[in-house]
Design an enzyme around this catalytic site. Sequence first.
Site, mmCIF file in Angstrom:
data_model
loop_
_atom_site.group_PDB
_atom_site.id
_atom_site.type_symbol
_atom_site.label_atom_id
_atom_site.label_comp_id
_atom_site.label_asym_id
_atom_site.label_seq_id
_atom_site.Cartn_x
_atom_site.Cartn_y
_atom_site.Cartn_z
ATOM 1 N N LEU A 235 0.860 -1.185 0.000
ATOM 2 C CA LEU A 235 0.000 0.000 0.000
ATOM 3 C C LEU A 235 0.896 1.236 0.000
ATOM 4 C CD1 LEU A 235 -2.792 -1.045 2.547
ATOM 5 C CD2 LEU A 235 -2.647 -1.491 0.089
ATOM 6 N N ASP A 236 1.119 1.764 -1.196
ATOM 7 C CA ASP A 236 2.050 2.869 -1.392
ATOM 8 C C ASP A 236 1.530 4.158 -0.748
ATOM 9 O OD1 ASP A 236 4.325 4.196 -2.789
ATOM 10 O OD2 ASP A 236 2.690 5.210 -3.833
ATOM 11 N N ALA A 237 2.422 4.836 -0.015
ATOM 12 C CA ALA A 237 2.124 6.166 0.558
ATOM 13 C C ALA A 237 0.819 6.190 1.353
ATOM 14 C CB ALA A 237 2.077 7.215 -0.557
#
Length: 576
Positions: A235-237
């Site tokens: 789960l990017d950023a």
Amino acid sequence: MLTQKDQKNLRSKLDNIYKIFLSKKDIDYFENEIVQIIRQFNKKNLKKKKSISEKTSLVICYADSVYSERKKSIKVFKSFYQKKFKNYFNTIHFLPFYPSSSDSGFAVKDHYKVENKLGNWFDIKNISKSSNVMADMVINHSSARGFWFKNFLKKKEPGKDYFLTVDSKYNTSKVVRPRDHKLLKKINIFKKSDYLWRTFSPDQIDLNFRNPSVLIEFIKIMIHLINYGVTIFRLDAIAYLWKEKGTKCINLKQTHEIIKLLRNITNLLNVQTTIITETNLPEKENLSYFGKNDEANWIYNFSLPPLLIHAFLFENSSFLNKWSKNLPNTKNENCYLNFIASHDGIGIRPTEGLLNEKTLNNFLKRLKKNGSKFSYRKVQNKVKKVYEANITVFDALKKSDYDPQGEFYLERYVSSHAIMISFEGIPAIYFNSMFGTSNDEAKFIITGNNRDVNRYKWNLKNITNKLKANNTKQSIFYNKLCNLLSIRRKQKAFHPNASRLNLDFGKKIYGFKRISKDKKQTIICITNLSSKIQKTKIDKNYLEMKNLMSSKIIIENKQFLILKPFETIWLTNTQK
């Protein structure tokens, strides 16, 4: 089959996120949509379980980290992986392979497509038959030139109300920034002036998770990825997902609730999946994403890279030792994802509260001497602070004030990876780190993007030839790291959840003990962090242990261990 209790848990998370914004009827609608998604998936899929072990390790790469003009890149990578990596890694983390407009894939134009020059969904599916595949859900933002944003501008689905807009009175004074560009962009749209929110770049527009349709869209994307073999989601950023005026707009309660909901959903799917949160933040904030064992399955161990590199450059384990002594042990199946290098750089925010200002400044000065560029973030009063150091691990460790000629660059490099590989958790090695790759200055000159120094792409023929020869830098580094991974895979005490106890050998040596879950194997991991021979008194029980490394341990007067410069030893009570 979903039970009433399962549905109640889902509903509870949705209420926690949306109750103050939506009517009961609206929440009923979205609850039912999620339930149908889960039921339809489970109808088509039998139960599949997977577990982590000492054999679990990741290679981090782009789908075109190795390329050839003759084939699509994913097929090229698969062939290279089968020949060179499959005996040492069981998981591939492909960085974004979607069509993108910038940021090396992280400005996604369409989550349901694979970039044509890389390959197609069936190429991903084929790789997943023999290896675990991890993929990014670029969940915080989407491309300003993408499918959703074009629809947003036309008020069409999907995309309508997908992007975050605020008015001129919206209080952003406390917002924590990861970058230094202007946060808001004024646009005239739908007969009024609004401001688009852009956390990471002008080309990456933040999504509006107050609209539950955006959340449902990402649940569908997750299902789509699982259908093509992806079982691990980065789960990017994620920390920046939810915004509230007058707050820091980071780590907000609703963000944590959304992760809990996604974890809840993945737990109900027949195909077992893993959620990893990417939160390049100070230690306490990063650890919070484990929740109460109900959020991320794994979290990136963000404080490890800067502290580890600092310890080797300054030949001092004090900060690394203090940190690891206080780092909590993980619970079963929850893990640290350990790494030294990634596609970006060495995060500096994770040193907050761990390195004092003087120590940090000296660290940054040394990295600059070694060739680092720096990316900045904006803090209050328009002050800029270093967000990350953009440099390859090879260049970061090449020289130090104690070793200005870089006489021990190889030893430093191998031992830093030995610590990371043996530390509690799962090791992840960046593709370029396997070959000791230097900064890609040529790419930086062309793009001007600091992060590009660490994103070199290898021609298949070139890297294959370099690995065939025994005396090339790439071959030497590759063989050294493969040896460490090969040893790890056979040791029960290197299970990701095997217990870890800190050992104090003074500031020139770093050590810890790993004990297997069944208590049968103990491994003592000891590294000389200095360019001088070190002598340390050790427990007499350790003297009877065998070194998993090939070298013979040197003992003086039956009580002192002698360590060569930057030597690592792994002492075990059982030999495999």
